[in-house]
Write a protein that holds these residues in place. Structure first.
Motif, short mmCIF file in Angstrom:
data_model
loop_
_atom_site.label_atom_id
_atom_site.label_comp_id
_atom_site.label_asym_id
_atom_site.label_seq_id
_atom_site.Cartn_x
_atom_site.Cartn_y
_atom_site.Cartn_z
N THR A 105 5.33 -7.57 -8.00
CA THR A 105 4.35 -8.57 -8.08
C THR A 105 4.72 -9.73 -9.20
O THR A 105 5.23 -9.33 -10.16
CB THR A 105 2.98 -7.68 -8.26
OG1 THR A 105 2.87 -7.10 -7.53
CG2 THR A 105 1.89 -8.74 -8.70
N ALA A 134 -2.65 -12.84 -2.30
CA ALA A 134 -1.76 -11.92 -1.33
C ALA A 134 -1.53 -12.57 0.06
O ALA A 134 -2.26 -13.07 0.75
CB ALA A 134 -2.66 -10.64 -1.08
N VAL A 136 -0.05 -11.45 3.52
CA VAL A 136 -0.09 -10.21 4.21
C VAL A 136 0.69 -10.46 5.70
O VAL A 136 0.72 -11.40 6.29
CB VAL A 136 -1.55 -9.71 4.41
CG1 VAL A 136 -1.84 -9.42 3.08
CG2 VAL A 136 -2.39 -10.59 5.19
N ARG A 183 -1.24 -0.41 -8.13
CA ARG A 183 -0.80 -0.77 -6.90
C ARG A 183 -2.14 -1.11 -6.04
O ARG A 183 -1.98 -1.02 -4.70
CB ARG A 183 0.18 -0.20 -6.27
CG ARG A 183 1.46 -0.17 -7.01
CD ARG A 183 2.61 0.78 -6.36
NE ARG A 183 2.94 0.15 -4.92
CZ ARG A 183 3.87 -0.64 -4.83
NH1 ARG A 183 4.57 -1.26 -5.77
NH2 ARG A 183 4.27 -1.33 -3.74
N ARG A 186 -2.26 -3.97 -2.80
CA ARG A 186 -1.22 -3.53 -1.95
C ARG A 186 -1.79 -2.46 -1.03
O ARG A 186 -1.76 -2.47 -0.18
CB ARG A 186 0.14 -3.11 -2.69
CG ARG A 186 0.79 -4.26 -3.47
CD ARG A 186 2.19 -3.68 -3.86
NE ARG A 186 2.90 -4.89 -4.34
CZ ARG A 186 3.60 -5.84 -3.86
NH1 ARG A 186 3.76 -6.00 -2.56
NH2 ARG A 186 4.27 -6.76 -4.51
N GLU A 190 -2.88 -2.42 2.80
CA GLU A 190 -2.42 -1.45 3.59
C GLU A 190 -3.29 -0.64 4.38
O GLU A 190 -3.30 -0.38 5.55
CB GLU A 190 -1.43 -0.27 2.94
CG GLU A 190 -0.55 0.67 3.57
CD GLU A 190 0.34 0.22 4.43
OE1 GLU A 190 0.71 0.39 5.38
OE2 GLU A 190 1.03 -1.00 3.92
N PRO A 195 -0.51 -5.06 5.53
CA PRO A 195 0.54 -4.92 4.30
C PRO A 195 0.69 -6.11 3.72
O PRO A 195 1.09 -7.17 4.26
CB PRO A 195 1.73 -3.84 4.82
CG PRO A 195 1.75 -4.38 6.22
CD PRO A 195 0.52 -4.63 6.72
N VAL A 196 1.07 -6.16 2.35
CA VAL A 196 1.23 -7.19 1.49
C VAL A 196 2.73 -7.51 1.56
O VAL A 196 3.66 -6.81 1.41
CB VAL A 196 0.91 -6.90 -0.11
CG1 VAL A 196 1.36 -7.90 -0.92
CG2 VAL A 196 -0.46 -6.98 -0.07
N LEU A 199 2.69 -10.88 -3.42
CA LEU A 199 1.34 -10.71 -4.18
C LEU A 199 1.72 -11.38 -5.69
O LEU A 199 2.59 -11.28 -6.26
CB LEU A 199 1.08 -9.34 -4.48
CG LEU A 199 -0.33 -8.93 -5.44
CD1 LEU A 199 -1.19 -9.44 -4.40
CD2 LEU A 199 -0.35 -7.41 -5.55
#
Length: 240
Positions: A105, A134, A136, A183, A186, A190, A195-196, A199
């Motif tokens: 990150t 983010a 994704v 986290r 993330r 998720e 899901p990332v 970030l």
């Protein structure tokens, strides 16, 4: 000044960690072991931790750093990875990061020698806001997904607090948190099937990353430090 605050100002540890150091009997005041972190101490007192004299730093420093990917948010790393502390000039001060960003990150992280300030910005009860961008995967992010993130997501360590979520486009989210679990962004993304991919933290309390490029830092001005100290007040948190 209370002993745990004195130790935090001296850069020994955060205020919470200083309380434990006192409780463990590692601190003496004028030669006597003290176990109460609320003990009043002043400039004339001889305060020692593990036999070493400690004195509060008169001028606090706070660095704003745009953390690059691959750098870890610790003062030292046992695997010899580059740390955020190595990216700023310590000038003999004991600096430590305010909270953590995981290695991949990027974005805004603060480093300081003021343990009390670090505690104010990271303790869960103060709910200081943190803003992330983010990117994704998992296809376009729908309105139902945004609503789910806003309402709170069930994680393995419990439900998250409601979050501020803005859909910037079909793959980009601006997420504002009032808590700081490991986290967390993330894991939230998720949990809702997105899901990332990347970030970045862009804001902490009243401070944003601004024009800092990855790896760049700047010293905060006194007015900015005071604004950070006031951030918990604006959440309505108790600052005892």
């Amino acid at each position: 000044m209370r002993l745990q605050k004195y130790l935090a100002h001296a850069g020994v540890a955060s205020r919470r960690a200083s309380e434990q150091i006192v409780a463990d009997g590692r601190v003496t005041v004028d030669g006597e072991v003290v176990h109460d972190p609320a003990t009043d101490v002043g400039p004339g007192d001889d305060v020692r931790v593990d036999g070493r004299s400690v004195t509060p730093v008169s001028d606090t420093v706070v660095y704003a750093l745009n953390k690059p990917a691959g750098v870890v948010s610790t003062a030292k790393d046992t695997h010899r990875r580059e740390t955020v502390v190595e990216l700023v000039p310590a000038d003999g001060r004991r600096l430590y990061p305010v909270g953590r960003l995981d290695a991949e990150t990027t974005g805004l992280i603060l480093l300081t020698d003021d343990g009390e300030l670090a505690d104010l910005l990271t303790h869960p009860r103060y709910e200081v806001q943190k803003v992330y961008i983010a990117e994704v995967a998992g296809g376009p992010v729908g309105h139902d997904t945004v609503d789910a993130l806003r309402s709170g997501v069930q994680l393995d360590d419990g439900p998250t607090l409601p979050a501020g979520v803005e859909r910037m486009n079909e793959r980009m989210l601006r997420i504002t948190l009032r808590e700081g679990r490991k986290r967390q962004v993330r894991r939230m993304c998720e949990a809702v099937g997105h899901p990332v991919v990347s970030l970045r933290r862009v804001k902490l309390g009243p401070l944003d990353v601004g024009s800092l490029r990855p790896g760049q830092w700047r010293l905060l001005e006194a007015s900015e430090i005071e604004a950070l100290r006031a951030a918990p007040v604006r959440t309505g948190a108790d600052r005892d």
